[in-house]
Design a protein around this motif. Structure first.
Motif, mmCIF file in Angstrom:
data_model
loop_
_atom_site.group_PDB
_atom_site.id
_atom_site.type_symbol
_atom_site.label_atom_id
_atom_site.label_comp_id
_atom_site.label_asym_id
_atom_site.label_seq_id
_atom_site.Cartn_x
_atom_site.Cartn_y
_atom_site.Cartn_z
ATOM 1 N N ALA A 19 0.834 -1.201 0.000
ATOM 2 C CA ALA A 19 0.000 0.000 0.000
ATOM 3 C C ALA A 19 0.868 1.249 0.000
ATOM 4 O O ALA A 19 2.046 1.211 0.367
ATOM 5 C CB ALA A 19 -0.903 0.002 1.233
ATOM 6 N N ASN A 20 0.249 2.348 -0.401
ATOM 7 C CA ASN A 20 0.883 3.654 -0.276
ATOM 8 C C ASN A 20 0.359 4.275 1.012
ATOM 9 O O ASN A 20 -0.850 4.445 1.180
ATOM 10 C CB ASN A 20 0.523 4.549 -1.470
ATOM 11 C CG ASN A 20 1.129 4.023 -2.741
ATOM 12 O OD1 ASN A 20 2.294 3.649 -2.764
ATOM 13 N ND2 ASN A 20 0.352 3.978 -3.808
ATOM 14 N N GLU A 21 1.278 4.594 1.928
ATOM 15 C CA GLU A 21 0.900 5.157 3.217
ATOM 16 C C GLU A 21 1.289 6.627 3.254
ATOM 17 O O GLU A 21 2.443 6.983 2.974
ATOM 18 C CB GLU A 21 1.602 4.392 4.336
ATOM 19 C CG GLU A 21 1.223 4.862 5.719
ATOM 20 C CD GLU A 21 1.903 4.032 6.787
ATOM 21 O OE1 GLU A 21 1.224 3.183 7.381
ATOM 22 O OE2 GLU A 21 3.121 4.250 7.008
ATOM 23 N N ARG A 28 -3.809 4.738 4.391
ATOM 24 C CA ARG A 28 -3.279 3.825 3.368
ATOM 25 C C ARG A 28 -4.206 3.735 2.173
ATOM 26 O O ARG A 28 -5.431 3.718 2.319
ATOM 27 C CB ARG A 28 -3.067 2.437 3.962
ATOM 28 C CG ARG A 28 -1.915 2.397 4.933
ATOM 29 C CD ARG A 28 -1.649 1.006 5.419
ATOM 30 N NE ARG A 28 -0.448 0.977 6.245
ATOM 31 C CZ ARG A 28 0.072 -0.117 6.739
ATOM 32 N NH1 ARG A 28 -0.487 -1.295 6.515
ATOM 33 N NH2 ARG A 28 1.157 -0.063 7.478
ATOM 34 N N VAL A 49 1.375 -4.757 3.559
ATOM 35 C CA VAL A 49 0.134 -4.925 4.303
ATOM 36 C C VAL A 49 0.134 -6.313 4.938
ATOM 37 O O VAL A 49 0.575 -7.287 4.331
ATOM 38 C CB VAL A 49 -1.080 -4.762 3.357
ATOM 39 C CG1 VAL A 49 -2.383 -5.059 4.069
ATOM 40 C CG2 VAL A 49 -1.090 -3.362 2.749
ATOM 41 N N THR A 83 -5.387 -2.047 7.882
ATOM 42 C CA THR A 83 -5.661 -1.664 6.504
ATOM 43 C C THR A 83 -6.980 -2.291 6.039
ATOM 44 O O THR A 83 -7.200 -3.482 6.236
ATOM 45 C CB THR A 83 -4.521 -2.127 5.575
ATOM 46 O OG1 THR A 83 -3.277 -1.632 6.085
ATOM 47 C CG2 THR A 83 -4.720 -1.625 4.155
#
Length: 129
Positions: A19-21, A28, A49, A83
């Motif tokens: 994921a992009n956090e 996320r 994740v 998430t």
């Protein structure tokens, strides 16, 4: 050879989601983002994740595009790291009597198609533990 069906599925010895956090608030997101939908910040870190989680909600789908086998279970899983993942529940009969909210699930992958050269497209879902 295999390729992931979505960019955020990482294949290999230990398949997982990436994921992009948000570097500011920690929200996320899957897929590319120009800015955080929560705080508007524009910097992200790539994070792995958790592979395990719990089933938060589900719906049994009976009608889909002609090539998609039905019925299947569409679900939202909350992973152990917090998430939220939209996915399918796999390796379980699509019967509401056999599916329990809060049940423990684990990420799994499966082949959804193969081209003429033998290249396999791989998707992911969550299976009951």
């Amino acid at each position: 050879m295999q390729i992931p069906l979505v960019d955020y599925l990482v294949l290999g010895d230990e398949p997982h989601l990436q994921a992009n956090e948000c570097a500011n608030c920690g929200a996320r997101f899957f897929g590319r983002r120009n800015a955080c939908a929560h705080c508007g910040h524009r910097e992200f870190n790539s994070v792995r994740v958790s592979d395990t989680g719990t089933l938060r909600t589900f719906s049994i789908v009976y009608r889909a595009a002609p090539t998609i086998p039905t019925p299947y279970v569409s679900a939202i899983v909350l992973t152990d790291d917090g998430t939220s993942v939209r996915s399918n529940l796999i390796n379980i009969e699509p019967d509401p009597a056999k599916i329990t909210l809060g049940m423990k699930v684990k990420l799994d992958t499966y082949v959804v198609g193969t081209d003429d050269d033998g290249l396999e497209a791989v998707a992911f879902g969550y299976a009951p533990v």
